[in-house]
Design an enzyme around this catalytic site. Structure first.
Site, PDB file in Angstrom:
ATOM      1  CB  ALA A  53      -0.941  -0.010   1.201  1.00  0.00           C
ATOM      2  CB  THR A 111      -5.763  -5.486   2.305  1.00  0.00           C
ATOM      3  OG1 THR A 111      -6.767  -5.610   1.292  1.00  0.00           O
ATOM      4  CG2 THR A 111      -6.337  -5.886   3.644  1.00  0.00           C
ATOM      5  CB  ILE A 138      -4.363  -6.729   8.353  1.00  0.00           C
ATOM      6  CG1 ILE A 138      -5.235  -7.004   7.109  1.00  0.00           C
ATOM      7  CG2 ILE A 138      -4.958  -7.371   9.607  1.00  0.00           C
ATOM      8  CD1 ILE A 138      -5.253  -8.453   6.665  1.00  0.00           C
ATOM      9  CB  SER A 168       2.051  -6.974  17.529  1.00  0.00           C
ATOM     10  OG  SER A 168       3.195  -7.387  16.803  1.00  0.00           O
ATOM     11  CG  HIS A 210       4.833  -1.458   9.291  1.00  0.00           C
ATOM     12  ND1 HIS A 210       5.873  -0.819   8.662  1.00  0.00           N
ATOM     13  CD2 HIS A 210       4.164  -2.132   8.321  1.00  0.00           C
ATOM     14  CE1 HIS A 210       5.845  -1.099   7.370  1.00  0.00           C
ATOM     15  NE2 HIS A 210       4.811  -1.890   7.140  1.00  0.00           N
ATOM     16  CG  PHE A 223      -8.188   5.751   0.252  1.00  0.00           C
ATOM     17  CD1 PHE A 223      -6.809   5.790   0.335  1.00  0.00           C
ATOM     18  CD2 PHE A 223      -8.895   5.141   1.284  1.00  0.00           C
ATOM     19  CE1 PHE A 223      -6.139   5.244   1.419  1.00  0.00           C
ATOM     20  CE2 PHE A 223      -8.238   4.592   2.370  1.00  0.00           C
ATOM     21  CZ  PHE A 223      -6.860   4.642   2.437  1.00  0.00           C
ATOM     22  NE  ARG A 248     -14.739  -2.983   6.666  1.00  0.00           N
ATOM     23  CZ  ARG A 248     -15.222  -3.666   7.700  1.00  0.00           C
ATOM     24  NH1 ARG A 248     -15.031  -4.970   7.775  1.00  0.00           N
ATOM     25  NH2 ARG A 248     -15.910  -3.061   8.655  1.00  0.00           N
TER      26      ARG A 248
END
Length: 153
Positions: free
Chosen positions: A56, A80, A82, A85, A88, A113, A127
């Site tokens: 991305a 995408t 996601i 932890s 970033h 976008f 989605r």
């Protein structure tokens, strides 16, 4: 008072789509949804070009190249991100969003976008064509509409 609206007719329009390879099992579905929607609304598949980028974060650069080429009526950006932890996620989401938005404002070409920014993989899957619809398809509709709004002004 004039009401300016855009129709959902893509006949004769040319689209560039930039898609991230990272999380491609989701992004493939977004891309398929976008292409299917463009074609259903009259776009010729030969007038849809797709470019793949690593992730991305790299989308804005290629989107800008497409937007400034003069070949496309609109550019659709799909990816995408996601949450993991580390922080970033925040950097990638923020920079991708800023970069994609800047391309539209700098070039005057609609740049849509379509980067999912989700907390977990389940939200991303939802989605990409399951219970929350297909955001790639929604982005294609947005691209068609905004091109036609701009033409009407």
């Amino acid at each position: 008072m004039a009401k300016i609206t855009g129709n959902l007719v893509a006949t004769g329009l040319k689209f560039g789509i930039v898609t991230a390879r990272f999380n491609d099992f989701i992004n493939d579905k977004l891309l398929s949804g976008a292409i299917d929607t463009l074609v259903r609304h009259g776009a010729d598949e030969n007038n849809i070009d797709t470019a793949w980028v690593p992730g991305a974060f790299e989308i804005p650069l290629v989107a800008k190249k497409m937007a400034t080429s003069g070949k496309y009526d609109a550019v659709i950006c799909l990816g995408t991100v996601i949450r993991g932890s580390t922080t970033h996620y925040d950097y990638v989401c923020n920079e991708a969003a800023k970069g994609i938005g800047a391309v539209a404002l700098e070039t005057g070409v609609p740049v849509i976008f379509g980067v999912l920014t989700t907390e977990n993989i389940e939200q991303a899957i939802e989605r990409a064509g399951t219970k929350a619809g297909n955001k790639g398809s929604e982005c294609a509709l947005g691209a068609i509409e905004i091109v036609n709004v701009l033409k009407a002004i």
